[in-house]
Design a protein around this motif. Structure first.
Motif, PDB file in Angstrom:
ATOM      1  N   ARG A  61      11.708 -21.825  26.428  1.00 49.20           N
ATOM      2  CA  ARG A  61      12.632 -22.050  25.303  1.00 49.20           C
ATOM      3  C   ARG A  61      12.054 -23.072  24.331  1.00 49.20           C
ATOM      4  NH1 ARG A  61      14.349 -21.922  21.453  1.00 49.20           N
ATOM      5  NH2 ARG A  61      16.391 -22.298  20.594  1.00 49.20           N
ATOM      6  N   LYS A  62      11.450 -24.134  24.855  1.00 49.51           N
ATOM      7  CA  LYS A  62      10.838 -25.142  23.983  1.00 49.51           C
ATOM      8  C   LYS A  62       9.652 -24.560  23.219  1.00 49.51           C
ATOM      9  CE  LYS A  62      10.125 -28.422  26.992  1.00 49.51           C
ATOM     10  NZ  LYS A  62       9.713 -29.709  27.584  1.00 49.51           N
ATOM     11  N   ALA A  63       8.857 -23.724  23.898  1.00 51.18           N
ATOM     12  CA  ALA A  63       7.688 -23.121  23.244  1.00 51.18           C
ATOM     13  C   ALA A  63       8.124 -22.194  22.110  1.00 51.18           C
ATOM     14  CB  ALA A  63       6.847 -22.358  24.262  1.00 51.18           C
ATOM     15  N   TRP A  64       9.156 -21.369  22.370  1.00 54.64           N
ATOM     16  CA  TRP A  64       9.608 -20.456  21.318  1.00 54.64           C
ATOM     17  C   TRP A  64      10.258 -21.237  20.179  1.00 54.64           C
ATOM     18  CZ3 TRP A  64       7.584 -15.980  20.805  1.00 54.64           C
ATOM     19  CH2 TRP A  64       8.097 -15.089  19.850  1.00 54.64           C
ATOM     20  N   GLY A  65      10.940 -22.337  20.486  1.00 52.54           N
ATOM     21  CA  GLY A  65      11.483 -23.210  19.440  1.00 52.54           C
ATOM     22  C   GLY A  65      10.375 -23.817  18.590  1.00 52.54           C
ATOM     23  N   ILE A  99       4.820 -13.148   9.893  1.00 48.26           N
ATOM     24  CA  ILE A  99       5.892 -12.307  10.454  1.00 48.26           C
ATOM     25  C   ILE A  99       5.313 -11.331  11.470  1.00 48.26           C
ATOM     26  CG2 ILE A  99       7.583 -10.504   9.909  1.00 48.26           C
ATOM     27  CD1 ILE A  99       7.948 -11.914   7.167  1.00 48.26           C
ATOM     28  N   ALA A 100       4.203 -10.684  11.104  1.00 49.44           N
ATOM     29  CA  ALA A 100       3.552  -9.738  12.021  1.00 49.44           C
ATOM     30  C   ALA A 100       3.120 -10.447  13.298  1.00 49.44           C
ATOM     31  CB  ALA A 100       2.349  -9.087  11.332  1.00 49.44           C
ATOM     32  N   TRP A 101       2.601 -11.670  13.162  1.00 47.78           N
ATOM     33  CA  TRP A 101       2.157 -12.431  14.341  1.00 47.78           C
ATOM     34  C   TRP A 101       3.314 -12.660  15.307  1.00 47.78           C
ATOM     35  CZ3 TRP A 101       3.428 -17.373  16.204  1.00 47.78           C
ATOM     36  CH2 TRP A 101       2.610 -17.848  17.239  1.00 47.78           C
ATOM     37  N   CYS A 102       4.477 -13.037  14.772  1.00 46.38           N
ATOM     38  CA  CYS A 102       5.650 -13.281  15.638  1.00 46.38           C
ATOM     39  C   CYS A 102       6.052 -12.011  16.389  1.00 46.38           C
ATOM     40  CB  CYS A 102       6.824 -13.805  14.810  1.00 46.38           C
ATOM     41  SG  CYS A 102       6.587 -15.481  14.181  1.00 46.38           S
ATOM     42  N   TYR A 103       6.101 -10.880  15.680  1.00 47.00           N
ATOM     43  CA  TYR A 103       6.487  -9.622  16.327  1.00 47.00           C
ATOM     44  C   TYR A 103       5.454  -9.179  17.359  1.00 47.00           C
ATOM     45  CZ  TYR A 103      10.525  -8.786  13.363  1.00 47.00           C
ATOM     46  OH  TYR A 103      11.749  -8.877  12.765  1.00 47.00           O
ATOM     47  N   GLY A 106       5.672 -11.390  20.470  1.00 50.70           N
ATOM     48  CA  GLY A 106       6.845 -11.016  21.273  1.00 50.70           C
ATOM     49  C   GLY A 106       6.611  -9.732  22.054  1.00 50.70           C
ATOM     50  N   GLU A 107       6.007  -8.742  21.403  1.00 48.41           N
ATOM     51  CA  GLU A 107       5.729  -7.464  22.071  1.00 48.41           C
ATOM     52  C   GLU A 107       4.709  -7.654  23.184  1.00 48.41           C
ATOM     53  OE1 GLU A 107       6.105  -3.322  22.747  1.00 48.41           O
ATOM     54  OE2 GLU A 107       7.362  -4.764  21.692  1.00 48.41           O
ATOM     55  N   ARG A 108       3.685  -8.464  22.943  1.00 48.18           N
ATOM     56  CA  ARG A 108       2.657  -8.729  23.969  1.00 48.18           C
ATOM     57  C   ARG A 108       3.280  -9.407  25.188  1.00 48.18           C
ATOM     58  NH1 ARG A 108      -2.590  -9.938  25.466  1.00 48.18           N
ATOM     59  NH2 ARG A 108      -2.954 -12.055  26.184  1.00 48.18           N
ATOM     60  N   LEU A 109       4.178 -10.355  24.952  1.00 44.04           N
ATOM     61  CA  LEU A 109       4.811 -11.064  26.064  1.00 44.04           C
ATOM     62  C   LEU A 109       5.731 -10.151  26.865  1.00 44.04           C
ATOM     63  CD1 LEU A 109       5.601 -14.473  24.324  1.00 44.04           C
ATOM     64  CD2 LEU A 109       3.812 -14.010  26.007  1.00 44.04           C
ATOM     65  N   MET A 173       1.601 -20.338  21.683  1.00 45.29           N
ATOM     66  CA  MET A 173       1.293 -18.997  22.185  1.00 45.29           C
ATOM     67  C   MET A 173       0.679 -19.097  23.579  1.00 45.29           C
ATOM     68  SD  MET A 173      -1.191 -16.066  20.498  1.00 45.29           S
ATOM     69  CE  MET A 173      -2.680 -17.051  20.621  1.00 45.29           C
ATOM     70  N   GLY A 174      -0.219 -20.067  23.776  1.00 45.68           N
ATOM     71  CA  GLY A 174      -0.840 -20.260  25.086  1.00 45.68           C
ATOM     72  C   GLY A 174       0.173 -20.624  26.155  1.00 45.68           C
ATOM     73  N   ILE A 175       1.152 -21.461  25.800  1.00 48.31           N
ATOM     74  CA  ILE A 175       2.216 -21.828  26.751  1.00 48.31           C
ATOM     75  C   ILE A 175       3.016 -20.585  27.148  1.00 48.31           C
ATOM     76  CG2 ILE A 175       4.395 -23.090  26.994  1.00 48.31           C
ATOM     77  CD1 ILE A 175       3.109 -25.282  25.192  1.00 48.31           C
ATOM     78  N   CYS A 176       3.384 -19.778  26.143  1.00 44.75           N
ATOM     79  CA  CYS A 176       4.151 -18.557  26.425  1.00 44.75           C
ATOM     80  C   CYS A 176       3.366 -17.611  27.323  1.00 44.75           C
ATOM     81  CB  CYS A 176       4.510 -17.845  25.116  1.00 44.75           C
ATOM     82  SG  CYS A 176       5.709 -18.719  24.101  1.00 44.75           S
TER      83      CYS A 176
END
Length: 199
Positions: A61-65, A99-103, A106-109, A173-176
């Motif tokens: 949650r902290k990483a996504w924040g 925006i593309a990076w965020c999507y 998320g899809e990769r995760l 990204m590395g944390i996620c």
């Protein structure tokens, strides 16, 4: 997510009760100290696992924040730092890449490969050969910043600030990825399940 395991446990419990009452275990007494010992072991292991699960959830949650905040910071920096006649086109291109990076991240995760929505913002065809597409997009943004510095659309101090923000996005990204791709220890899970079934 747990419906199959839950259903299997309910069926297993019913079978144990039926066999205990009618067939195999009729007349066999189990000392209360055994169940108390097993119950204590199970409760300790479950408490540890619950704490670990919450810690992983909170770190995620902290990483996504951080990703949300750093994305806002990056776009604000581009809007205020970039100074050239092509500002509108440059900012739009940079924002679309973010925006593309965020999507894509998320899809990769989630373990997926459906990047169709991200393609609205950035053509990913040339990036699909990369093992880590989100990282490739960060590199694209770094190259844009480098060109902006070479064109004197930003100064060196601004380039350092932008690169620092992109580095923070890479850290998040590395944390996620670490949380997603580091499984819970298998031997621990096997032991816990084994003790629960015996209990």
């Amino acid at each position: 997510k747990i419906k199959y395991e839950f259903t299997a446990n309910v069926i297993y419990s019913f079978l144990v009760v039926i066999f205990h009452e009618k067939y195999i275990f009729k007349g066999i007494e189990i000392p209360i100290s055994i169940s108390a010992l097993l119950g204590t072991a199970v409760s300790l292991l479950l408490a540890f696992r619950t704490n670990q699960a919450y810690e992983r959830w909170w770190e995620a949650r902290k990483a996504w924040g951080s990703i949300t905040n750093d994305s806002r910071t990056l776009i604000r920096q581009i809007l205020t730092f970039y100074n050239s006649s092509d500002k509108e086109a440059f900012v739009k291109d940079f924002v679309n890449k973010q925006i593309a990076w965020c999507y894509v991240l998320g899809e990769r995760l989630r373990g997926g490969t459906d990047f169709e929505y991200a393609n609205k913002y950035l053509n990913l065809e040339g990036l699909k050969k990369n093992k880590n597409i989100p990282n490739a997009i960060l590199t694209l943004k770094g190259n844009l910043i480098k060109k902006a510095l070479e064109n004197k659309s930003i100064n060196e101090f601004q380039q350092i600030q932008l690169d620092s923000t992109i580095s923070r996005l890479c850290d998040s990204m590395g944390i996620c990825e670490r949380i997603k791709f580091t499984p819970f220890p298998v031997t621990y899970s096997i032991l816990l399940h084994f003790l629960i079934y015996i209990f």
